[in-house]
Design a protein around this motif. Structure first.
Motif, PDB file in Angstrom:
ATOM      1  N   ASN A 154      -7.948  14.172 -53.836  1.00 32.41           N
ATOM      2  CA  ASN A 154      -6.840  14.725 -54.602  1.00 32.41           C
ATOM      3  C   ASN A 154      -6.937  16.253 -54.608  1.00 32.41           C
ATOM      4  N   ALA A 155      -6.078  16.911 -53.847  1.00 27.49           N
ATOM      5  CA  ALA A 155      -6.025  18.376 -53.733  1.00 27.49           C
ATOM      6  C   ALA A 155      -7.181  18.952 -52.933  1.00 27.49           C
ATOM      7  N   ARG A 156      -7.937  18.107 -52.203  1.00 28.41           N
ATOM      8  CA  ARG A 156      -8.977  18.595 -51.308  1.00 28.41           C
ATOM      9  C   ARG A 156      -8.783  17.974 -49.926  1.00 28.41           C
ATOM     10  N   THR A 157      -9.307  18.635 -48.913  1.00 27.42           N
ATOM     11  CA  THR A 157      -9.214  18.115 -47.561  1.00 27.42           C
ATOM     12  C   THR A 157     -10.183  16.958 -47.380  1.00 27.42           C
ATOM     13  N   LEU A 158      -9.650  15.813 -46.982  1.00 30.86           N
ATOM     14  CA  LEU A 158     -10.486  14.648 -46.689  1.00 30.86           C
ATOM     15  C   LEU A 158      -9.878  13.968 -45.466  1.00 30.86           C
ATOM     16  N   GLN A 159     -10.438  14.227 -44.301  1.00 35.89           N
ATOM     17  CA  GLN A 159      -9.891  13.770 -43.033  1.00 35.89           C
ATOM     18  C   GLN A 159     -10.652  12.542 -42.542  1.00 35.89           C
ATOM     19  N   PRO A 160     -10.036  11.351 -42.613  1.00 33.28           N
ATOM     20  CA  PRO A 160     -10.718  10.166 -42.058  1.00 33.28           C
ATOM     21  C   PRO A 160     -10.914  10.317 -40.552  1.00 33.28           C
ATOM     22  N   ILE A 161     -12.067   9.898 -40.076  1.00 35.28           N
ATOM     23  CA  ILE A 161     -12.404   9.962 -38.647  1.00 35.28           C
ATOM     24  C   ILE A 161     -12.692   8.552 -38.150  1.00 35.28           C
ATOM     25  N   GLU A 170      -6.688  27.971 -41.277  1.00 35.59           N
ATOM     26  CA  GLU A 170      -5.515  27.131 -41.464  1.00 35.59           C
ATOM     27  C   GLU A 170      -4.466  27.524 -40.435  1.00 35.59           C
ATOM     28  N   MET A 171      -4.021  26.559 -39.663  1.00 32.67           N
ATOM     29  CA  MET A 171      -3.061  26.829 -38.601  1.00 32.67           C
ATOM     30  C   MET A 171      -1.659  27.044 -39.158  1.00 32.67           C
ATOM     31  N   TRP A 178     -17.731  22.169 -30.214  1.00 33.98           N
ATOM     32  CA  TRP A 178     -16.895  21.184 -30.892  1.00 33.98           C
ATOM     33  C   TRP A 178     -15.526  21.767 -31.226  1.00 33.98           C
ATOM     34  N   VAL A 179     -14.567  20.867 -31.328  1.00 33.26           N
ATOM     35  CA  VAL A 179     -13.233  21.165 -31.839  1.00 33.26           C
ATOM     36  C   VAL A 179     -12.938  20.103 -32.885  1.00 33.26           C
ATOM     37  N   PHE A 180     -12.701  20.533 -34.101  1.00 35.66           N
ATOM     38  CA  PHE A 180     -12.557  19.581 -35.200  1.00 35.66           C
ATOM     39  C   PHE A 180     -11.366  19.997 -36.055  1.00 35.66           C
ATOM     40  N   ARG A 181     -10.355  19.156 -36.035  1.00 35.44           N
ATOM     41  CA  ARG A 181      -9.149  19.406 -36.828  1.00 35.44           C
ATOM     42  C   ARG A 181      -9.225  18.599 -38.117  1.00 35.44           C
ATOM     43  N   LYS A 182      -8.969  19.285 -39.233  1.00 40.25           N
ATOM     44  CA  LYS A 182      -8.969  18.633 -40.543  1.00 40.25           C
ATOM     45  C   LYS A 182      -7.631  18.933 -41.205  1.00 40.25           C
ATOM     46  N   GLY A 183      -6.667  18.042 -40.995  1.00 43.86           N
ATOM     47  CA  GLY A 183      -5.321  18.340 -41.458  1.00 43.86           C
ATOM     48  C   GLY A 183      -4.784  19.532 -40.684  1.00 43.86           C
ATOM     49  N   ASN A 184      -4.381  20.584 -41.403  1.00 46.28           N
ATOM     50  CA  ASN A 184      -3.900  21.794 -40.738  1.00 46.28           C
ATOM     51  C   ASN A 184      -5.011  22.827 -40.542  1.00 46.28           C
TER      52      ASN A 184
END
Length: 374
Positions: free
Chosen positions: A64-71, A173-174, A202-208
């Protein structure tokens, strides 16, 4: 002079986990960090379900209001070769931003904190450590990363010949335009191994948010390797062509090659200060969390803080992570049978990149989660 039973230097995941674990121990604890939180912390930033379980994190609440990117996938290759993509069929890890993750863990503990407080002096007086001539405790725990001042008190090992991994990375942030142009997907981190197997990028995208970096066993041509990798990723469309800012550097020790003693009289090291990053991957969040839990158990039951008593922590680390190998061995622990020319073939194998590289080296799925003891 404010007196405590123990002072923890470093409020990152290791330090905050130790403080949280000892909240109900009856011990007076002070947590010190040179920076205010939330603070900038560039890191590829993924945590496994074992870390989530060990920390008892509610994913819905955290997300909730934090970045949490399922992998659920990984894209793995050797530089100069096509990558192999594996779908693991379920969520096997979570992408996080360290500025959010570290602040979240720190906010969960109610122990007194001195943030924005650099450690300028550490003096031994009788059986206590005096910090900045303002705080004292018989036990000092180093949780301040590779350059932790407490680690310097114990020493860097025989002759200081430890193999240091140097890394450079950027996280930003992109813009909508960058996000549209970036072909890297959030659920699929990309790992690219150097041809000499002395590091990986590495290249790691987490949302934007996008994190790009490269780490090698030493500083030799690190910038050159990074520039070549970034240009290749731009050319192939994996990352935007217009990256903002500069890449930030940091360093850490691999577990098998770190020579630092973990304890001394009234001293104990956890996390990167102890050199606990996994030898095969350089990943350090899970070892940091688990070292804090193991340390908390020893501190909770210790009758004194002598090196002899605290050695129970060193024994627990060896039991959990294995005995360290010779510090004369080099870099990332890639077995001899994987060395060139076989490596190029193995990195094109779905079985090898999934079962060995991802599930064993990076996720350590064979190792069950370490639960906190009360």
């Amino acid at each position: 002079m404010e007196s405590y039973d123990l002072i923890i230097i470093g409020a990152g995941p290791a330090g905050s986990t130790l403080a949280k674990s000892l909240e109900n121990s009856g011990k007076r604890i002070l947590l010190i960090d040179k920076q205010d939180f939330p603070r900038d912390k560039t890191c590829a930033g993924w945590v496994t379900p074992a870390v989530i379980d060990a920390l008892d994190i509610d994913l819905a609440e955290y997300g909730n209001a934090r970045t949490l990117q399922p992998i659920r996938r990984f894209r793995i290759g050797m530089m100069g070769q096509p990558a192999v993509e594996n779908d693991h069929g379920s969520t096997i890890s979570y992408g996080i931003r360290r500025c959010e993750f570290d602040d979240y863990l720190l906010a969960r503990t109610s122990v007194p904190k001195q943030l924005g407080t650099p450690v300028k002096s550490i003096v031994r007086k009788d059986d206590n450590w005096l910090i900045n001539n303002a705080f004292s405790a018989p036990l000092l725990v180093g949780a301040g990363g590779h350059f932790c001042p407490v680690a310097r008190l114990i020493g860097d090992g025989p002759g200081g010949h430890e193999t240091v991994v140097a890394a450079k990375e950027i996280e930003f942030e992109m813009t909508p335009e960058q996000a549209k142009a970036c072909e890297a997907r959030g659920d699929t981190p990309e790992l690219w191994f150097c041809k000499d197997l002395k590091g990986y990028a590495w290249v790691f995208r987490k949302g934007n948010f996008l994190n790009i970096g490269l780490g090698r066993e030493d500083n030799h041509k690190l910038t050159e390797h990074l520039q070549d990798f970034v240009e290749t990723m731009k050319t192939t469309g994996r990352i935007p062509s217009d990256l903002p800012g500069r890449f930030k550097g940091h360093a850490y020790l691999l577990y098998d090659h770190a020579a630092r003693a973990l304890v001394d009289d009234g001293l104990l090291l956890i996390g990167d200060a102890a050199g606990l990053a996994y030898t095969q991957s350089g990943e350090g969040i899970r070892p940091a969390i688990e070292s804090a839990l193991l340390a908390a158990d020893v501190i909770r039951h210790a009758q004194d803080f002598s090196a002899t008593t605290l050695q129970a922590y060193g024994d627990a680390i060896a039991a959990r992570f294995g005995h360290r190998r010779s510090v004369t061995e080099e870099g990332f622990q890639v077995p001899d049978w994987i060395k060139m020319p076989l490596a190029g073939t193995l990195m094109r194998s779905h079985w090898f990149t999934r079962k060995v590289v991802t599930e064993k080296w990076f996720l350590h799925q064979e190792l069950p989660a370490l639960a906190a003891n009360s």
